[in-house]
Scaffold this active site. Sequence first.
Site, short mmCIF file in Angstrom:
data_model
loop_
_atom_site.label_atom_id
_atom_site.label_comp_id
_atom_site.label_asym_id
_atom_site.label_seq_id
_atom_site.Cartn_x
_atom_site.Cartn_y
_atom_site.Cartn_z
N GLU A 482 0.80 -1.24 0.00
CA GLU A 482 0.00 0.00 0.00
C GLU A 482 0.83 1.28 0.00
O GLU A 482 0.43 2.27 0.60
CB GLU A 482 -0.99 0.04 1.18
CG GLU A 482 -2.03 -1.04 1.17
CD GLU A 482 -1.58 -2.31 1.85
OE1 GLU A 482 -1.90 -3.39 1.33
OE2 GLU A 482 -0.89 -2.23 2.88
N GLU A 506 -4.31 -11.26 -3.11
CA GLU A 506 -5.11 -11.36 -1.88
C GLU A 506 -6.59 -11.03 -2.12
O GLU A 506 -7.46 -11.57 -1.45
CB GLU A 506 -4.54 -10.43 -0.81
CG GLU A 506 -4.60 -8.95 -1.20
CD GLU A 506 -3.70 -8.07 -0.31
OE1 GLU A 506 -2.61 -8.52 0.05
OE2 GLU A 506 -4.11 -6.94 -0.01
#
Length: 712
Positions: A482, A506
């Site tokens: 991120e 994911e």
Amino acid sequence: MKKGILIMLAMMLSMASAQTIKSPNGKLTLKFQLTSEGTPTYELMLGKKSVIETSRLGIEVKNGNGFTEGFEISKVDTTLVDETWQPVWGEVKEIVNNYHELAVTLTLSSEKNRYVVIRFRLFDDGLGFRYEFPLQENLNYFIISNELTEFNLAGDHKAFWMPGDYDTNEYFYTTTKLSEVDATFGVNVNEITAKTVIGKNAVQTPLMMKTADGLYINIHEAALVNYPAMNLVIDQKTFVLTSHLVPDAVGNKAYMQTPHNTPWRTVIVCERAEDILASKLILNLNEPSKIENTSWIKPTKYIGIWWEMHVGTASWSYADVRNVKLDLTDWKNLTPNGRHGATTERTKFYIDFAAKQGFDAVLIEGWNIGWEDWFGQWKEEVFDFVTPYPDFDVAELQKYAEQNGVKLIMHHETSASATNYERRMDEAYRFMKKYGYDAVKTGYVGRIIPRGEFHDGQWMVNHYVHVAKETAKNKIMLDAHEPVRPTGLHRTYPNWLACEAARGNEFNAWSQGNPPEHETILPFTRLMGGPMDYTPGIFEIKMSHYYPDRKEQVHTTLVKQLALYVTMYSPLQMAADYPENYEKHLDAFQFIKDVAVDWDDTKILEAEPGDYITIARKAKGKEEWYLGSITDENARETKIKLSFLNPKQWYVATIYADAKDAHWEKNPMAYEVKKYLVKDKTELKLKLAESGGCAISFKPASEEEVKSVKKY
Ligand code: NOJ
Ligand code: CA
């Protein structure tokens, strides 16, 4: 005297008119020109085709006139650079850096002779340019309120885009014409924790485009340091894209202090899609490694206590309570929930598996206190990064890992509280070194603290680079999840092995997932800036395996998961599934065990964004090659010539193929493994299922194998 005046006159004339340079092979032309108002513009041509039509350049400044018009050219420099350098790790052993440079110094005589240099570097495969503000008497500090850089495209190109956003790059891509982009749908995507969509017609870079006559254009940036990330706002009638910088908490864009350069704006342009993937332009625009001794930096293949939390059979947290405090909670006496993943015992099981199967390292998530209420509270002090849960014995595991020759990877989820992380990182890195960890995975899930900042603004851009520098000082390798999208900084900080910075595997565990075409677009977009920790290798494709009523699934076949180790370049690759799932398919697992993570050479054999990619790579320092081929939702047949192989050698090709009836949805786990003797003259026929793949290892054949293995 007379001669002197003549030369001066000629110089003045040449400065008033356009400045033109050509790429080293002569095919690309860059033209710089001031308008009659003294506004800088540039233009890019490939042969006679216009790639970027006359486009404005400029920077607006808060409380001032800025750098937008009224310029005079005061100096022009050109150079030709042709050199070769060796990356610490990479897709190839050597990189050629060959460009023509044009540096134009522009002076604002109305503003006490303030000046800016616009530096262009024209490569055979595209253009980079940036604004440079050298140290000067009348320019020290200023605040940028807007960057006006334009990319005036010659048509309504097909674009592979995701919504422009200040906080996230975890969207999937949409393919439309520029005129049809509607990025507001992103507002409805509820599976991303922190998102700040810019508007209907704003998109992110790297933006991949294809023109009606088959030209491939990619716009991004290089060396994003001390500056916010750039989004692009599309004028949907004229196809002018304009830079839109991520603001800070009070609405400013960038705080500048001379000398200060902006990142490079990059336009890669190729006639073949394959050449986009082979481009080294962004790396070449980054500074060489700032780390002198790089011997401790090692490309790594790892497994980890990870997927089980995403699937839901294990938890990051130790207890099922919803209100904890770092300093007040009695962690030792919490009631365990019985599902905690990161236990000493489970970690030992992973270490055993890694040792047995030849993996370098094991990542453990959820080892430290704080996970009980880490999510969604915009809480400042969630983690301290140094206190393990009561059932995770750090010292014991250090010993066990060392005895087994396996490294452990530390996890630092910051919950996007970058202030908390910065306060604690010294101690955290000391703790890591004490217990033998030399790699960290960071994470920034949630809304940023300092509150009001965004993931991609200047403050956070500085934070990510700070982490890269601090980890380097401590000889720690870094994998950031991120963060802002990468811009080639792994050349400068080669300890920064990978980033996530996109929608990883994911999402397939707990959301609508990643559509079958996703991995055929990522290399043309996100990966242009650097390696991705995509976490491939999921064998148990459907989540109904764990929970009968779950509909989620990985949107590929099992074999496509294998091929991703080659098509998604990264020096850090995870085998992301449970060891138990690999034990059930050891024949297919062999490819993950064998495949290299560092390469001497790379051949992009065929590629089309959104459709398919086939890549072959030669393992570093070995005669071994690995091939990965993937397709989107359409099944595919292709013929591959093995001319990349050493002609003096027979190879055993182990072919991992989708079974005849394989299909990502109907029958994703059907595969076959076959061995053949092949040579450089061999032409292989590959058959890929819907969202399927093919993975092949090529190893030199022994004398015995030349006799015994069947010729293709
Ligand atoms: C998001 C990361 O991408 C993922 O890999 C990690 O497991 C979770 N955050 C928890 O930190
Ligand atoms: Ca993520």
